[in-house]
Motif scaffolding. Sequence first.
Motif, PDB file in Angstrom:
ATOM      1  N   LEU A  47     -54.459 -13.465  54.741  1.00 26.99           N
ATOM      2  CA  LEU A  47     -54.039 -12.428  55.366  1.00 26.99           C
ATOM      3  C   LEU A  47     -53.526 -11.410  54.176  1.00 26.99           C
ATOM      4  O   LEU A  47     -53.842 -10.014  54.296  1.00 26.99           O
ATOM      5  N   GLY A  48     -52.944 -12.095  53.190  1.00 28.79           N
ATOM      6  CA  GLY A  48     -52.732 -10.935  51.932  1.00 28.79           C
ATOM      7  C   GLY A  48     -53.950 -10.542  51.399  1.00 28.79           C
ATOM      8  O   GLY A  48     -54.040  -9.036  51.159  1.00 28.79           O
ATOM      9  N   GLN A  49     -55.042 -10.970  51.519  1.00 25.99           N
ATOM     10  CA  GLN A  49     -56.390 -10.656  50.712  1.00 25.99           C
ATOM     11  C   GLN A  49     -56.769  -9.583  51.802  1.00 25.99           C
ATOM     12  O   GLN A  49     -57.633  -8.669  51.330  1.00 25.99           O
ATOM     13  N   ALA A  50     -56.627  -9.537  53.000  1.00 30.01           N
ATOM     14  CA  ALA A  50     -57.826  -8.792  53.972  1.00 30.01           C
ATOM     15  C   ALA A  50     -56.901  -7.506  54.318  1.00 30.01           C
ATOM     16  O   ALA A  50     -57.409  -6.605  54.895  1.00 30.01           O
ATOM     17  N   VAL A  51     -55.284  -7.548  54.455  1.00 29.55           N
ATOM     18  CA  VAL A  51     -54.550  -6.630  54.867  1.00 29.55           C
ATOM     19  C   VAL A  51     -54.234  -5.170  54.149  1.00 29.55           C
ATOM     20  O   VAL A  51     -54.139  -5.778  52.891  1.00 29.55           O
ATOM     21  N   THR A  52     -54.237  -4.118  54.391  1.00 34.73           N
ATOM     22  CA  THR A  52     -53.889  -3.158  53.852  1.00 34.73           C
ATOM     23  C   THR A  52     -52.842  -2.187  54.859  1.00 34.73           C
ATOM     24  O   THR A  52     -52.818  -2.667  55.972  1.00 34.73           O
ATOM     25  N   LEU A  53     -52.234  -1.303  54.464  1.00 28.67           N
ATOM     26  CA  LEU A  53     -51.266  -0.476  55.383  1.00 28.67           C
ATOM     27  C   LEU A  53     -52.074   0.203  56.346  1.00 28.67           C
ATOM     28  O   LEU A  53     -51.679   0.005  57.533  1.00 28.67           O
ATOM     29  N   GLN A  54     -53.228   0.688  56.042  1.00 29.59           N
ATOM     30  CA  GLN A  54     -54.098   1.567  56.887  1.00 29.59           C
ATOM     31  C   GLN A  54     -54.648   0.318  58.059  1.00 29.59           C
ATOM     32  O   GLN A  54     -54.878   0.684  59.228  1.00 29.59           O
ATOM     33  N   LEU A  67     -46.742  -7.637  50.874  1.00 29.68           N
ATOM     34  CA  LEU A  67     -47.243  -7.639  49.379  1.00 29.68           C
ATOM     35  C   LEU A  67     -48.846  -6.807  49.472  1.00 29.68           C
ATOM     36  O   LEU A  67     -49.369  -6.009  48.533  1.00 29.68           O
ATOM     37  N   GLY A  68     -49.501  -7.059  50.521  1.00 25.20           N
ATOM     38  CA  GLY A  68     -50.939  -6.372  50.983  1.00 25.20           C
ATOM     39  C   GLY A  68     -50.964  -5.089  51.194  1.00 25.20           C
ATOM     40  O   GLY A  68     -51.894  -4.452  50.986  1.00 25.20           O
ATOM     41  N   ALA A  69     -49.875  -4.496  51.778  1.00 24.98           N
ATOM     42  CA  ALA A  69     -49.600  -3.127  52.111  1.00 24.98           C
ATOM     43  C   ALA A  69     -49.331  -2.256  51.036  1.00 24.98           C
ATOM     44  O   ALA A  69     -49.689  -0.917  50.948  1.00 24.98           O
ATOM     45  N   VAL A  70     -48.770  -2.889  49.847  1.00 24.72           N
ATOM     46  CA  VAL A  70     -48.441  -2.166  48.687  1.00 24.72           C
ATOM     47  C   VAL A  70     -49.573  -2.252  47.613  1.00 24.72           C
ATOM     48  O   VAL A  70     -49.712  -3.349  47.102  1.00 24.72           O
ATOM     49  N   PRO A  71     -50.183  -1.104  47.465  1.00 24.56           N
ATOM     50  CA  PRO A  71     -51.495  -1.345  46.614  1.00 24.56           C
ATOM     51  C   PRO A  71     -51.357  -1.850  45.244  1.00 24.56           C
ATOM     52  O   PRO A  71     -51.997  -2.756  44.751  1.00 24.56           O
ATOM     53  N   PHE A  72     -50.119  -1.446  44.550  1.00 23.23           N
ATOM     54  CA  PHE A  72     -50.027  -2.087  43.131  1.00 23.23           C
ATOM     55  C   PHE A  72     -49.692  -3.706  43.204  1.00 23.23           C
ATOM     56  O   PHE A  72     -50.261  -4.232  42.463  1.00 23.23           O
ATOM     57  N   LEU A  73     -48.987  -4.203  44.331  1.00 28.10           N
ATOM     58  CA  LEU A  73     -48.460  -5.458  44.347  1.00 28.10           C
ATOM     59  C   LEU A  73     -49.957  -6.134  44.589  1.00 28.10           C
ATOM     60  O   LEU A  73     -50.291  -7.495  44.566  1.00 28.10           O
ATOM     61  N   LYS A  74     -50.546  -5.438  45.846  1.00 28.24           N
ATOM     62  CA  LYS A  74     -52.011  -6.147  46.094  1.00 28.24           C
ATOM     63  C   LYS A  74     -52.794  -6.488  44.818  1.00 28.24           C
ATOM     64  O   LYS A  74     -53.561  -7.333  44.775  1.00 28.24           O
ATOM     65  N   LYS A  75     -53.105  -5.418  44.096  1.00 33.12           N
ATOM     66  CA  LYS A  75     -53.858  -5.489  42.883  1.00 33.12           C
ATOM     67  C   LYS A  75     -53.236  -6.471  41.738  1.00 33.12           C
ATOM     68  O   LYS A  75     -53.993  -7.161  40.804  1.00 33.12           O
ATOM     69  N   LEU A  76     -52.036  -6.840  41.845  1.00 34.29           N
ATOM     70  CA  LEU A  76     -51.163  -7.748  41.101  1.00 34.29           C
ATOM     71  C   LEU A  76     -51.277  -9.288  41.295  1.00 34.29           C
ATOM     72  O   LEU A  76     -51.604 -10.201  40.495  1.00 34.29           O
ATOM     73  N   ILE A  77     -51.739  -9.443  42.782  1.00 32.26           N
ATOM     74  CA  ILE A  77     -51.545 -10.757  43.144  1.00 32.26           C
ATOM     75  C   ILE A  77     -52.966 -10.802  44.053  1.00 32.26           C
ATOM     76  O   ILE A  77     -53.443 -12.283  43.761  1.00 32.26           O
ATOM     77  N   PHE A  78     -53.606 -10.400  44.625  1.00 32.19           N
ATOM     78  CA  PHE A  78     -54.795 -10.792  45.575  1.00 32.19           C
ATOM     79  C   PHE A  78     -55.945 -10.332  45.074  1.00 32.19           C
ATOM     80  O   PHE A  78     -57.025 -10.868  45.644  1.00 32.19           O
ATOM     81  N   THR A  79     -56.085  -9.406  44.217  1.00 29.14           N
ATOM     82  CA  THR A  79     -57.702  -9.174  43.749  1.00 29.14           C
ATOM     83  C   THR A  79     -58.055 -10.422  42.624  1.00 29.14           C
ATOM     84  O   THR A  79     -57.131 -10.786  41.818  1.00 29.14           O
ATOM     85  N   THR A  80     -59.531 -10.680  42.725  1.00 27.20           N
ATOM     86  CA  THR A  80     -59.801 -11.834  41.744  1.00 27.20           C
ATOM     87  C   THR A  80     -59.594 -11.656  40.350  1.00 27.20           C
ATOM     88  O   THR A  80     -59.336 -12.836  39.678  1.00 27.20           O
ATOM     89  N   ASP A  81     -59.309 -10.445  39.673  1.00 24.95           N
ATOM     90  CA  ASP A  81     -59.210 -10.530  38.166  1.00 24.95           C
ATOM     91  C   ASP A  81     -57.541 -10.038  38.086  1.00 24.95           C
ATOM     92  O   ASP A  81     -57.135  -9.667  37.046  1.00 24.95           O
TER      93      ASP A  81
END
Length: 418
Positions: free
Chosen positions: A81-88, A270-284
């Motif tokens: 869910l964290g990887q797939a979700v965004t606020l939009q 975490l997925g809805a906040v772009p900064f936190l998403k990049k910190l946790i859920f992106t592969t790099d």
Amino acid sequence: MSHTMERFLSALVSPDNQVAGESLIGTIKIAVLPIAKVFTMCFLGFLMASKYVNILPTNGRRLLNGLVFSLLLPCLIFSQLGQAVTLQKMLEWWFIPVNVVLGAISGSLIGFIVSYIVQPPYPFFKFTIIQIGIGNIGNVPLVLIAALCRDTSNPFGDSDKCSTDGTAYISFGQWVGAIILYTYVFNMLAPPPGGTFDIAEEGNLPIKAPPKDGVPVPEQVPLLPQEDVDTPNSSKEGKFKKLLVFLYEKLKLKQILQPPIIASILAMFLGAVPFLKKLIFTTDAPLYFFTDSCNILGEAMIPCILLALGGNLVDGPGSSKLGLRTTAAIIFARLVLVPPAGLGIVTLADKLGFLPADDKMFRFVLLLQHTMPTSVLSGAVANLRGCGREAAAVLFWVHVFAIFSMAGWIVLYLNILF
């Protein structure tokens, strides 16, 4: 007559009714194979728990269920869910939780009508409504989506995207399902005024009765404390305490905030906040190792939950007091009458423009939510309320017949969607 039959058969196999280049036979294969995989794993769990093998006894299944519920399922929900979700996306997906609520309402209405016609034995009227009205919106759909997406010839395209999107959609609706379960279902399954479902069999004592031999059984402990709280009405402190107890009773926060729901809320935040998403859920991301660990643990959820489910079915039909007519009515209503109502709800929502355009997986998940057998967790609540044996019997037969009904409905849904 024969001419009409020929036209019907030719319509079935015409190019317009093919799914992603597949013939009707291919569609049936796509629909039936996931069910076959689910059945195979459930059967192995059933075998492991049987008296002939006895590797998964009752205590073992309880531990396995606890592990799935407290660790593996939250890990799967958090990572996917964290990887797939965004606020939009959350704003676009608003109809998923609404669909869960509408499914519970329509299912309960059908359950009420069927109960009124069949007249189940006292005191199982509300029990029958719940067994028809509350479907498994979490575990079984997750398993089905995983099995369907694993096949490279699946009609939804890329296996990884198919799996991630499907899991995210299902997880997004689970928190609503938990609220319904621990409020509506818990209250509906309350024992009758006498405090008992009149079940004398060992292991199914009503919650208000003292446990045998003075040994409390975990499943018999009520979800909530008893209402008789000693608070002085005269003092402000006593009134405040009474208010807190009232809110606790009504909101049932302790029961609603279970590990899978906490994981859902955390993943959405975490997925809805772009900064936190990049910190946790992106592969790099620097903290991606945590998400990847959750991914690995989450993959173990599917086999574990199916082994546990198959093992739980060992207790099977048992000595249920529902009777053949009520049990058959529950099975027929849940698997045959409820899905068309769900199909109507989803079709209407699509016509009104409530659903994201051209997202077939989204529609498929919405339809699946109306097609599932009775919720296993509603069986757990029934066990807490003192009618566990009846719930086990219903779950056994509903899941057996669901193998056939789900395959049929999935064939229909794929033909409608593609």
